[in-house]
Design a protein around this motif. Structure first.
Motif, short mmCIF file in Angstrom:
data_model
loop_
_atom_site.label_atom_id
_atom_site.label_comp_id
_atom_site.label_asym_id
_atom_site.label_seq_id
_atom_site.Cartn_x
_atom_site.Cartn_y
_atom_site.Cartn_z
N ALA A 56 -10.91 -9.33 43.18
CA ALA A 56 -10.90 -10.88 42.24
C ALA A 56 -12.22 -11.75 42.55
N VAL A 57 -12.15 -12.92 42.38
CA VAL A 57 -13.60 -13.48 41.66
C VAL A 57 -13.04 -14.71 42.66
N ASP A 58 -13.74 -15.14 42.67
CA ASP A 58 -14.55 -16.38 43.88
C ASP A 58 -14.96 -17.60 43.00
N ALA A 59 -14.18 -18.73 43.76
CA ALA A 59 -14.57 -19.99 43.61
C ALA A 59 -16.01 -20.43 42.87
N ALA A 60 -16.91 -19.30 43.34
CA ALA A 60 -18.14 -19.71 42.35
C ALA A 60 -18.29 -18.85 41.58
N GLY A 61 -17.57 -17.65 41.28
CA GLY A 61 -17.41 -17.05 40.30
C GLY A 61 -18.24 -15.61 40.04
N ALA A 62 -18.21 -15.15 41.70
CA ALA A 62 -18.43 -14.01 41.89
C ALA A 62 -18.03 -13.60 41.91
N GLY A 79 -6.42 -17.53 44.18
CA GLY A 79 -5.53 -17.19 43.46
C GLY A 79 -4.62 -16.13 42.95
N ARG A 80 -5.94 -15.06 42.11
CA ARG A 80 -5.38 -14.24 41.14
C ARG A 80 -6.24 -13.01 41.64
N PHE A 81 -5.81 -11.86 41.35
CA PHE A 81 -6.54 -10.90 41.70
C PHE A 81 -6.18 -9.53 40.63
N ALA A 82 -7.11 -8.39 41.03
CA ALA A 82 -6.80 -7.13 39.90
C ALA A 82 -5.92 -5.94 40.60
N ILE A 83 -5.78 -4.81 40.25
CA ILE A 83 -6.43 -3.92 40.63
C ILE A 83 -6.06 -2.90 39.93
N SER A 84 -7.36 -1.27 39.61
CA SER A 84 -6.92 -0.19 38.84
C SER A 84 -7.13 0.07 39.90
N ILE A 85 -6.04 1.71 39.59
CA ILE A 85 -5.24 2.90 40.28
C ILE A 85 -6.64 4.07 39.09
N GLU A 90 -3.35 -7.16 36.28
CA GLU A 90 -3.19 -8.30 36.91
C GLU A 90 -2.24 -8.48 37.63
N CYS A 91 -2.92 -9.71 38.43
CA CYS A 91 -1.45 -10.89 39.11
C CYS A 91 -2.13 -11.29 39.57
N VAL A 92 -1.28 -12.13 39.74
CA VAL A 92 -1.14 -13.75 40.74
C VAL A 92 -0.78 -13.56 41.47
N LEU A 93 -1.41 -14.75 42.56
CA LEU A 93 -1.18 -14.26 44.15
C LEU A 93 0.46 -14.81 44.20
N HIS A 94 1.72 -13.76 44.53
CA HIS A 94 2.75 -14.71 44.99
C HIS A 94 2.61 -14.33 46.78
N GLU A 95 2.32 -14.40 47.72
CA GLU A 95 2.64 -14.04 48.61
C GLU A 95 1.85 -13.59 49.82
N HIS A 96 1.25 -13.84 50.96
CA HIS A 96 -0.16 -13.83 52.17
C HIS A 96 0.71 -14.11 52.81
#
Ligand SMILES: Cc1cc2nc3c(=O)[nH]c(=O)nc-3n(C[C@H](O)[C@H](O)[C@H](O)COP(=O)(O)O)c2cc1C
Length: 184
Positions: free
Chosen positions: A40-46, A83-89, A132-138
């Protein structure tokens, strides 16, 4: 003795009532999983990322997957910020990456080992599959943050997966039997 050898030679012991964290780890450690990296990428771009085995496919149409992260991880915070993330299998030859993304601190994103999703989230180059995903629920469940992501882009390739059982990495060999039909 490795956990897989033990499973063929020992008997089940007595039931443990009210299992502790260690008991839970031992019990669920008998469940073989694949290994993935969530990024995931934080608000500062890290960039942030963590090795996970808690990845599950939840819904096909719409495409939704789920993963669980310990409370208070930087990856979990970044995932919520962006609000987004990615996964690599990961593939069978990517144990080193799995280990690197499981250790606290240190530089995890080395040049040349990562590429971007269409939306610019880093993913592991040469992984077996990327999504690549958008956060749907937490949801907060027990001591974990459980994240559901709606998959917005994905791709995969043939290859042997990295497997994890009882704290050890390995690979997977199928029996060579007929493939099950596609059903849902
Ligand atoms: C094979 C494997 C699977 C793991 N699966 C998970 C998981 O599903 N959820 C989780 O919170 N931690 C999991 N971990 C532990 C995290 O990778 C590790 O605690 C985390 O990356 C620590 O980094 P951070 O807290 O600095 O981000 C796993 C570790 C390994 C080696």
């Amino acid at each position: 003795m490795s956990p897989s050898e033990a499973s063929t030679t020992s008997r089940l012991g007595p039931w443990t009532s009210e299992p502790t964290g260690l008991d839970m780890r031992n019990t669920m450690g008998r469940y073989l999983t694949g290994v993935a990296v969530v990024t995931a990428v934080d608000a500062a771009g890290a960039h942030h990322g963590s090795t996970i085995s808690s990845l599950q496919s939840i819904s096909l149409e719409p495409p939704i997957l789920m993963l669980a992260l310990n409370f208070g991880t930087r990856t979990g915070a970044a995932l919520q910020e962006g609000g987004r993330f990615a996964i690599s299998i990961l593939g069978a030859k990517q144990e080193a990456i799995a280990r690197r993304f499981a250790v606290r601190g240190g530089e995890r994103f080395a040049d040349g080992e990562f590429e971007g999703t269409p939306g610019g989230i880093p993913v592991v180059e040469g992984a077996l599959a990327q999504a690549e995903c958008v956060l749907h629920e937490h949801h907060v469940i027990g001591d974990h943050d459980v994240f559901f992501g709606r998959v917005t882009a994905s791709r995969d390739r043939l290859g042997g997966p990295l497997a994890f059982l009882g704290g050890r990495f390995g690979d997977f060999r199928d029996f060579g039997h007929e493939e099950l039909p596609w059903w849902f």
